[in-house]
Motif scaffolding. Structure first.
Motif, PDB file in Angstrom:
ATOM      1  N   ASN A  94     -74.672 -36.136   2.417  1.00 50.76           N
ATOM      2  CA  ASN A  94     -74.586 -35.152   3.496  1.00 50.76           C
ATOM      3  C   ASN A  94     -73.439 -35.537   4.427  1.00 50.76           C
ATOM      4  OD1 ASN A  94     -77.915 -35.754   3.219  1.00 50.76           O
ATOM      5  ND2 ASN A  94     -77.222 -33.658   2.893  1.00 50.76           N
ATOM      6  N   GLN A  95     -72.769 -34.527   5.000  1.00 51.87           N
ATOM      7  CA  GLN A  95     -71.645 -34.771   5.900  1.00 51.87           C
ATOM      8  C   GLN A  95     -71.996 -34.260   7.294  1.00 51.87           C
ATOM      9  OE1 GLN A  95     -69.434 -36.175   7.438  1.00 51.87           O
ATOM     10  NE2 GLN A  95     -67.572 -35.930   6.190  1.00 51.87           N
ATOM     11  N   PRO A  96     -72.461 -35.157   8.191  1.00 51.82           N
ATOM     12  CA  PRO A  96     -72.878 -34.727   9.525  1.00 51.82           C
ATOM     13  C   PRO A  96     -71.768 -34.091  10.353  1.00 51.82           C
ATOM     14  CG  PRO A  96     -73.754 -36.903   9.024  1.00 51.82           C
ATOM     15  CD  PRO A  96     -72.750 -36.576   7.963  1.00 51.82           C
ATOM     16  N   GLN A  97     -70.514 -34.287   9.965  1.00 48.09           N
ATOM     17  CA  GLN A  97     -69.413 -33.688  10.707  1.00 48.09           C
ATOM     18  C   GLN A  97     -69.351 -32.173  10.553  1.00 48.09           C
ATOM     19  OE1 GLN A  97     -65.577 -35.435   9.840  1.00 48.09           O
ATOM     20  NE2 GLN A  97     -65.598 -36.540  11.778  1.00 48.09           N
ATOM     21  N   THR A  98     -69.959 -31.637   9.499  1.00 49.47           N
ATOM     22  CA  THR A  98     -69.922 -30.199   9.242  1.00 49.47           C
ATOM     23  C   THR A  98     -71.352 -29.662   9.187  1.00 49.47           C
ATOM     24  OG1 THR A  98     -67.886 -30.448   7.959  1.00 49.47           O
ATOM     25  CG2 THR A  98     -69.127 -28.410   7.660  1.00 49.47           C
ATOM     26  N   LEU A  99     -71.657 -28.720  10.050  1.00 47.36           N
ATOM     27  CA  LEU A  99     -72.988 -28.097  10.102  1.00 47.36           C
ATOM     28  C   LEU A  99     -74.108 -29.137  10.188  1.00 47.36           C
ATOM     29  CD1 LEU A  99     -72.589 -25.259   7.419  1.00 47.36           C
ATOM     30  CD2 LEU A  99     -72.524 -25.025   9.919  1.00 47.36           C
ATOM     31  N   ALA A 100     -73.792 -30.280  10.806  1.00 47.33           N
ATOM     32  CA  ALA A 100     -74.767 -31.373  10.981  1.00 47.33           C
ATOM     33  C   ALA A 100     -75.285 -31.923   9.655  1.00 47.33           C
ATOM     34  CB  ALA A 100     -75.937 -30.929  11.858  1.00 47.33           C
ATOM     35  N   GLY A 101     -74.612 -31.562   8.560  1.00 37.69           N
ATOM     36  CA  GLY A 101     -75.035 -32.068   7.252  1.00 37.69           C
ATOM     37  C   GLY A 101     -76.186 -31.316   6.630  1.00 37.69           C
ATOM     38  N   VAL A 102     -76.483 -30.109   7.115  1.00 40.28           N
ATOM     39  CA  VAL A 102     -77.597 -29.344   6.540  1.00 40.28           C
ATOM     40  C   VAL A 102     -77.272 -28.911   5.116  1.00 40.28           C
ATOM     41  CG1 VAL A 102     -78.340 -28.454   8.775  1.00 40.28           C
ATOM     42  CG2 VAL A 102     -76.704 -27.139   7.406  1.00 40.28           C
ATOM     43  N   LEU A 103     -78.296 -28.574   4.376  1.00 42.19           N
ATOM     44  CA  LEU A 103     -78.113 -27.952   3.065  1.00 42.19           C
ATOM     45  C   LEU A 103     -78.103 -26.436   3.243  1.00 42.19           C
ATOM     46  CD1 LEU A 103     -80.455 -29.981   0.660  1.00 42.19           C
ATOM     47  CD2 LEU A 103     -77.960 -30.074   0.797  1.00 42.19           C
ATOM     48  N   ASP A 104     -77.129 -25.776   2.633  1.00 39.98           N
ATOM     49  CA  ASP A 104     -77.116 -24.320   2.600  1.00 39.98           C
ATOM     50  C   ASP A 104     -76.864 -23.883   1.168  1.00 39.98           C
ATOM     51  OD1 ASP A 104     -74.457 -24.931   2.255  1.00 39.98           O
ATOM     52  OD2 ASP A 104     -73.731 -23.807   3.995  1.00 39.98           O
ATOM     53  N   ILE A 105     -76.608 -22.607   0.962  1.00 48.26           N
ATOM     54  CA  ILE A 105     -76.442 -22.082  -0.393  1.00 48.26           C
ATOM     55  C   ILE A 105     -75.290 -22.770  -1.119  1.00 48.26           C
ATOM     56  CG2 ILE A 105     -75.721 -20.034  -1.693  1.00 48.26           C
ATOM     57  CD1 ILE A 105     -77.368 -18.361   0.287  1.00 48.26           C
ATOM     58  N   GLU A 106     -74.124 -22.815  -0.489  1.00 45.94           N
ATOM     59  CA  GLU A 106     -72.951 -23.366  -1.162  1.00 45.94           C
ATOM     60  C   GLU A 106     -73.085 -24.868  -1.396  1.00 45.94           C
ATOM     61  OE1 GLU A 106     -69.506 -22.154   1.037  1.00 45.94           O
ATOM     62  OE2 GLU A 106     -69.505 -20.148   0.152  1.00 45.94           O
ATOM     63  N   ALA A 107     -73.614 -25.596  -0.410  1.00 46.21           N
ATOM     64  CA  ALA A 107     -73.789 -27.035  -0.586  1.00 46.21           C
ATOM     65  C   ALA A 107     -74.765 -27.340  -1.722  1.00 46.21           C
ATOM     66  CB  ALA A 107     -74.288 -27.663   0.714  1.00 46.21           C
ATOM     67  N   SER A 108     -75.815 -26.539  -1.830  1.00 50.36           N
ATOM     68  CA  SER A 108     -76.794 -26.745  -2.906  1.00 50.36           C
ATOM     69  C   SER A 108     -76.163 -26.518  -4.270  1.00 50.36           C
ATOM     70  CB  SER A 108     -77.988 -25.805  -2.712  1.00 50.36           C
ATOM     71  OG  SER A 108     -78.646 -26.061  -1.495  1.00 50.36           O
ATOM     72  N   GLU A 109     -75.367 -25.448  -4.395  1.00 48.31           N
ATOM     73  CA  GLU A 109     -74.701 -25.169  -5.676  1.00 48.31           C
ATOM     74  C   GLU A 109     -73.702 -26.262  -6.027  1.00 48.31           C
ATOM     75  OE1 GLU A 109     -72.970 -21.284  -5.724  1.00 48.31           O
ATOM     76  OE2 GLU A 109     -74.846 -20.377  -6.379  1.00 48.31           O
ATOM     77  N   LYS A 110     -72.914 -26.655  -5.047  1.00 47.66           N
ATOM     78  CA  LYS A 110     -71.894 -27.690  -5.273  1.00 47.66           C
ATOM     79  C   LYS A 110     -72.530 -28.991  -5.770  1.00 47.66           C
ATOM     80  CE  LYS A 110     -68.748 -30.480  -2.388  1.00 47.66           C
ATOM     81  NZ  LYS A 110     -68.040 -30.520  -1.081  1.00 47.66           N
ATOM     82  N   ALA A 111     -73.558 -29.445  -5.065  1.00 48.37           N
ATOM     83  CA  ALA A 111     -74.185 -30.703  -5.432  1.00 48.37           C
ATOM     84  C   ALA A 111     -74.938 -30.606  -6.753  1.00 48.37           C
ATOM     85  CB  ALA A 111     -75.125 -31.162  -4.319  1.00 48.37           C
ATOM     86  N   ALA A 112     -75.582 -29.460  -7.015  1.00 45.59           N
ATOM     87  CA  ALA A 112     -76.342 -29.302  -8.255  1.00 45.59           C
ATOM     88  C   ALA A 112     -75.423 -29.427  -9.478  1.00 45.59           C
ATOM     89  CB  ALA A 112     -77.057 -27.955  -8.271  1.00 45.59           C
TER      90      ALA A 112
END
Length: 534
Positions: free
Chosen positions: A344-362
């Motif tokens: 997680n990257q706290p510098q961006t959106l506090a490191g939350v998971l969203d749609i794009e982050a979930s797809e990227k990591a998956a």
């Protein structure tokens, strides 16, 4: 009457002798020179004028010097009509073969834009099919250097069928050999689906574009005016669509990074990634880590600096660096062993998971699992991003992709909780309950269903409402909740964390865990394949 052989009676025929071996070799040399250099020097000049290298120049940059072995160099199309019968250049617009990168075999095909604009015809496609089949059979990576104008319209449906054969082989090779697409020119229509099926997509700014329908069609259908780069350029796909994993300013840098990536990947799914000798001691302590992560959960910090302190020599390759920046996916080495890092990257959106982050990591987790790359997950996640857009966009479905990828992965999996780990996002980010082999935490960790403020408002709602001073009561209840359920050792006491460690010892602890897990073997239930959320 029986036909008679008149050649014996013809003195001219009788005295003619077949070409000698040396004459044939001279003829072959001229043919190969023509196949290598082309028949139109101005075509090469035009390619360079566009700021682009030729296909052979690109192959020379990709492969070790002198290692390229070309296949079907003298292949020519057999199409007729629309002027094709008068123009039958050797190679038919695509260079195919194999060579080595740092001594390891790599297969490659490269469109030659100087010939038919790199457009794909029947013979052209057949050459690509053959080299893909060879790569799969040999168990070696396949790199495509794409610079083509799509299907060769003069050959009609034969050209389209050629793309079908490529897509089928891309799918067959998926998870078996690494597939890398390097976009060095235009890629439109159905041709864009082959790169989309591969593991990694590289693009070069200004000279490469990818789109299904070009600007003219977009304008005709929707009335929107847009340039080719604005519609499908490198920055668009690296930042907005997520189609491109990497984007660079020039071809030389781009191809050098392809070589670097190949050095991190195994040859195929039956091998482990190559180990490298490291001069960075596995037991190196890092005092910097004590101060990088603020104890205040509301203060941001750069997770990239944490990763730099832990991996060998601070060197790693970030994948999708500019897309879904609230999560980091990277390949690096720890004590010489290649690892995949999800953080997680706290510098961006506090490191939350969203749609794009979930797809990227998956997708990244799936790639690591397919190619035997251990996964280390750094957690500092306050939850999933709330909002109507996220819910209507299918955050449940997309978040489940990451959950499925982790649950399905059989490679060594280690999790490290740096600070916040709240709610369902904590579970999804490779918690021990979904199969992480080892879970560590820093003393700054907070593992809970939700933040203390939110939890206190729910649990002590009545007491707060009835208090003479609601704010003071709320503050007291928040403090009490933190003390009872969010102290750093609560999860360790219940076996959900294997150890709470000194941040300075993180590198040594992770290296020792990787060494222990090197021989891990895990079997999934017998099945044709799973049915992951889409």
């Amino acid at each position: 009457m029986l036909a008679t052989d008149t050649t014996a009676a013809d003195p001219a025929v009788r005295t003619a002798s077949p070409p000698t071996a040396r004459e044939r070799l001279d003829e072959l040399r001229l043919l190969k020179e023509e196949a290598r250099d082309g028949t139109d020097p101005k075509a090469t000049e035009r390619q360079h004028a566009r700021g682009k290298l030729t296909s052979r120049e690109r192959i020379e940059l990709l492969l070790d010097p002198g290692s390229f072995n070309e296949v079907e160099q003298l292949r020519r199309h057999r199409a007729t009509g629309f002027g094709l019968e008068a123009k039958k250049p050797y190679t038919d617009g695509v260079i195919t073969g194999w060579g080595t990168v740092e001594g390891r075999t790599v297969f490659v095909y490269a469109h030659d834009f100087r010939i038919f604009g790199g457009a794909l015809g029947e013979a052209h496609a057949t050459k690509i099919h053959k080299i893909m089949d060879m790569a799969i059979a040999a168990g070696a990576p396949l790199v495509s250097l794409n610079d083509g104008a799509g299907a060769r319209i003069q050959e009609g449906v034969s050209a389209l069928a050629g793309y079908g054969g490529i897509f089928q082989r891309n799918t067959k090779a998926s998870g078996v050999i690494p597939q890398i697409s390097v976009m060095l020119g235009p890629c439109a229509g159905g041709a864009a689906y082959s790169p989309a099926l591969t593991d990694f997509v590289f693009m070069v700014r200004e000279t490469s574009q990818m789109f299904i329908t070009g600007p003219d069609v977009v304008k005709a259908v929707t009335g929107e005016e847009i340039t080719q780069n604005g519609l499908g350029g490198a920055d668009v796909h690296a930042e907005t669509s997520g189609v491109a994993h990497f984007a660079y300013d020039d071809e030389e840098t781009c191809i050098a990074e392809v070589r670097y990536l190949l050095a991190m990947l195994p040859q195929n799914n039956r091998e482990n990634p190559p180990r490298a000798e490291s001069s960075d001691p596995a037991d190196r302590r890092s005092d910097v880590l004590l101060d990088l992560v603020p104890a205040d959960g509301n203060r941001p910090y750069d997770m990239a600096k944490v990763i730099e302190e832990i991996v060998d020599d601070g060197d790693y390759l970030e994948v999708h660096e500019r897309w879904a920046r609230n999560i980091i996916c990277a390949l690096g080495r720890l004590d010489g062993q290649v690892v995949g890092i999800v953080a997680n990257q706290p510098q961006t959106l506090a490191g939350v998971l969203d749609i794009e982050a979930s797809e990227k990591a998956a997708r990244f987790v799936q790639m690591c699992d397919a190619f035997n790359i251990p996964i280390i997950t750094f957690l500092d996640v306050p939850g999933f991003l709330p909002g109507v857009d996220q819910e209507h966009g299918g955050i449940i479905r997309h978040g489940a992709k990451l959950l499925y990828a982790y649950c399905n992965a059989t490679v060594p999996r280690i999790s490290l909780i740096l600070r916040k780990a709240y709610g369902g996002a904590y579970i999804v980010m490779d918690s021990q309950s979904i199969g992480a082999d080892l879970t560590y935490a820093w003393p700054t960790n907070e593992i809970a269903v939700m933040g203390a403020e939110g939890a206190a408002n729910v649990i002590f709602r009545r007491q707060i409402a009835e208090a003479d001073d609601p704010d003071a009561m709320r503050a007291r209840m928040v403090k009490e909740y933190k003390a009872e359920l969010m102290h750093p050792y609560y999860a360790a006491e219940r076996g959900l964390v294997d150890d709470v460690i000194d941040p300075r010892d993180t590198r040594e602890v992770l290296a020792a865990a990787l060494a222990m897990l090197r021989g891990k073997h895990a079997d999934l239930p017998s099945r044709k394949h799973g049915n992951p959320p889409q």
